[in-house]
Design an enzyme around this catalytic site. Structure first.
Site, PDB file in Angstrom:
ATOM      1  N   ARG A 172      12.104  -9.040   6.074  1.00  0.00           N
ATOM      2  CA  ARG A 172      12.654  -7.688   5.938  1.00  0.00           C
ATOM      3  C   ARG A 172      13.840  -7.472   6.878  1.00  0.00           C
ATOM      4  O   ARG A 172      13.833  -7.898   8.028  1.00  0.00           O
ATOM      5  CB  ARG A 172      11.571  -6.642   6.239  1.00  0.00           C
ATOM      6  CG  ARG A 172      10.495  -6.587   5.190  1.00  0.00           C
ATOM      7  CD  ARG A 172       9.643  -5.346   5.253  1.00  0.00           C
ATOM      8  NE  ARG A 172       8.950  -5.148   6.517  1.00  0.00           N
ATOM      9  CZ  ARG A 172       7.827  -4.441   6.636  1.00  0.00           C
ATOM     10  NH1 ARG A 172       7.288  -3.867   5.576  1.00  0.00           N
ATOM     11  NH2 ARG A 172       7.255  -4.288   7.810  1.00  0.00           N
ATOM     12  N   ARG A 211      -0.428  -8.867  13.910  1.00  0.00           N
ATOM     13  CA  ARG A 211      -0.772  -7.598  13.251  1.00  0.00           C
ATOM     14  C   ARG A 211      -1.835  -7.815  12.182  1.00  0.00           C
ATOM     15  O   ARG A 211      -2.761  -7.005  12.033  1.00  0.00           O
ATOM     16  CB  ARG A 211       0.478  -6.969  12.636  1.00  0.00           C
ATOM     17  CG  ARG A 211       1.420  -6.347  13.655  1.00  0.00           C
ATOM     18  CD  ARG A 211       2.810  -6.149  13.105  1.00  0.00           C
ATOM     19  NE  ARG A 211       2.848  -5.203  11.998  1.00  0.00           N
ATOM     20  CZ  ARG A 211       3.918  -5.045  11.204  1.00  0.00           C
ATOM     21  NH1 ARG A 211       4.997  -5.784  11.391  1.00  0.00           N
ATOM     22  NH2 ARG A 211       3.875  -4.161  10.228  1.00  0.00           N
ATOM     23  N   ARG A 262      13.291  -5.813  12.606  1.00  0.00           N
ATOM     24  CA  ARG A 262      12.455  -5.152  13.599  1.00  0.00           C
ATOM     25  C   ARG A 262      11.725  -6.195  14.446  1.00  0.00           C
ATOM     26  O   ARG A 262      11.346  -7.257  13.953  1.00  0.00           O
ATOM     27  CB  ARG A 262      11.410  -4.262  12.913  1.00  0.00           C
ATOM     28  CG  ARG A 262      11.955  -2.953  12.442  1.00  0.00           C
ATOM     29  CD  ARG A 262      10.966  -2.120  11.674  1.00  0.00           C
ATOM     30  NE  ARG A 262       9.557  -2.423  11.913  1.00  0.00           N
ATOM     31  CZ  ARG A 262       8.553  -1.781  11.320  1.00  0.00           C
ATOM     32  NH1 ARG A 262       8.796  -0.832  10.438  1.00  0.00           N
ATOM     33  NH2 ARG A 262       7.306  -2.096  11.570  1.00  0.00           N
ATOM     34  N   LYS A 270       0.821  -1.208   0.000  1.00  0.00           N
ATOM     35  CA  LYS A 270       0.000   0.000   0.000  1.00  0.00           C
ATOM     36  C   LYS A 270       0.861   1.266   0.000  1.00  0.00           C
ATOM     37  O   LYS A 270       0.588   2.217  -0.744  1.00  0.00           O
ATOM     38  CB  LYS A 270      -0.915  -0.019   1.230  1.00  0.00           C
ATOM     39  CG  LYS A 270      -1.823   1.171   1.407  1.00  0.00           C
ATOM     40  CD  LYS A 270      -2.870   0.895   2.469  1.00  0.00           C
ATOM     41  CE  LYS A 270      -2.290   0.524   3.806  1.00  0.00           C
ATOM     42  NZ  LYS A 270      -1.767   1.690   4.569  1.00  0.00           N
ATOM     43  N   ARG A 280     -10.191   4.084  10.564  1.00  0.00           N
ATOM     44  CA  ARG A 280      -9.885   2.748  11.079  1.00  0.00           C
ATOM     45  C   ARG A 280     -11.113   2.064  11.663  1.00  0.00           C
ATOM     46  O   ARG A 280     -11.066   0.862  11.946  1.00  0.00           O
ATOM     47  CB  ARG A 280      -8.779   2.823  12.145  1.00  0.00           C
ATOM     48  CG  ARG A 280      -7.423   3.220  11.600  1.00  0.00           C
ATOM     49  CD  ARG A 280      -6.375   3.162  12.678  1.00  0.00           C
ATOM     50  NE  ARG A 280      -5.062   3.582  12.215  1.00  0.00           N
ATOM     51  CZ  ARG A 280      -4.175   2.785  11.640  1.00  0.00           C
ATOM     52  NH1 ARG A 280      -4.478   1.514  11.447  1.00  0.00           N
ATOM     53  NH2 ARG A 280      -3.000   3.238  11.257  1.00  0.00           N
TER      54      ARG A 280
END
Length: 215
Positions: free
Chosen positions: A127, A170, A159, A13, A88
């Site tokens: 990542r 998530r 991370r 996105k 949201r």
């Protein structure tokens, strides 16, 4: 054209938003960015938001929507805008609809980028980051020397919220939060779902095809 972007973490996105900004010359509006800007500039709404943030509390919708309304009235939004990260919840969507009617800037289209969970987990959990800002991927874009940044030679890291378990959590939160909004905008007839598994440039061609009637 006035656009809302939906998509789970890792769906691309943000990449598509940047391409939209570059191609159409309209701003990407992130609620986090404008909140921080208002706090930094000490605006009346920024100070109100800071009072909640300093206590570790969520900024109430009425404060947030006021900040968004002010931002959408700025000159660079005259030709349109891209809302990223807002709304949201359905109450936020209702509040947004009211202010957009007031300023005569209704949402034209809601773009929803879909990618299967297993691919999202692979994308995100692979990542790697560097303190210099460079980013890599264990599979798709590894550094030339394992564990070492090509750009600055520092050690790359993952991370804490990019581990497989954290990513799945998530995604679960995103689905619970966003599904009612997808149904909300589907009912209004302005939601279009895109296949986010395609190559980045192919996805953008799909996006441009959808937006052609608004440009």
């Amino acid at each position: 054209m006035n656009i809302i972007l939906f998509g789970p973490p890792g769906a691309g996105k943000g990449t598509q938003a940047k391409k939209l900004v570059d191609f159409y010359g309209i701003p990407q509006i992130s609620t986090g960015d404008i909140l921080r800007a208002n706090v930094r500039e000490g605006t009346e709404l920024g100070l109100a938001a800071k009072a909640y943030m300093d206590k570790g509390e969520l900024v109430p919708d009425e404060v947030l929507i006021g900040i968004i309304k002010n931002r959408l009235n700025e000159a660079d939004c005259e030709k349109g805008f891209i809302l990223d990260g807002y709304p949201r919840t359905v109450p936020q969507a209702d509040a947004l609809a009211v202010i957009l009617e007031e300023i005569e800037k209704p949402i034209d289209i809601v773009l929803n980028f879909e990618v299967p969970d297993e691919e999202l987990v692979e994308r995100i959990s692979g990542r790697l980051m560097c303190k210099c800002g460079a980013s890599y991927h264990k599979t798709f874009n590894p550094p030339k020397e394992e564990g070492i940044c090509d750009a600055c030679g520092a050690e790359v890291y993952q991370r804490a919220d990019d581990t497989s378990d954290a990513v799945l959590n998530r995604l679960d939160v995103y689905k619970k939060q966003t599904q009612p909004l997808i149904e909300y905008y589907e009912a209004k007839g302005i939601l279009v779902t895109l296949d986010g598994t395609k190559d980045i440039d192919v996805v953008f061609e799909d996006v441009k095809g959808i937006l052609a009637k608004f440009a």
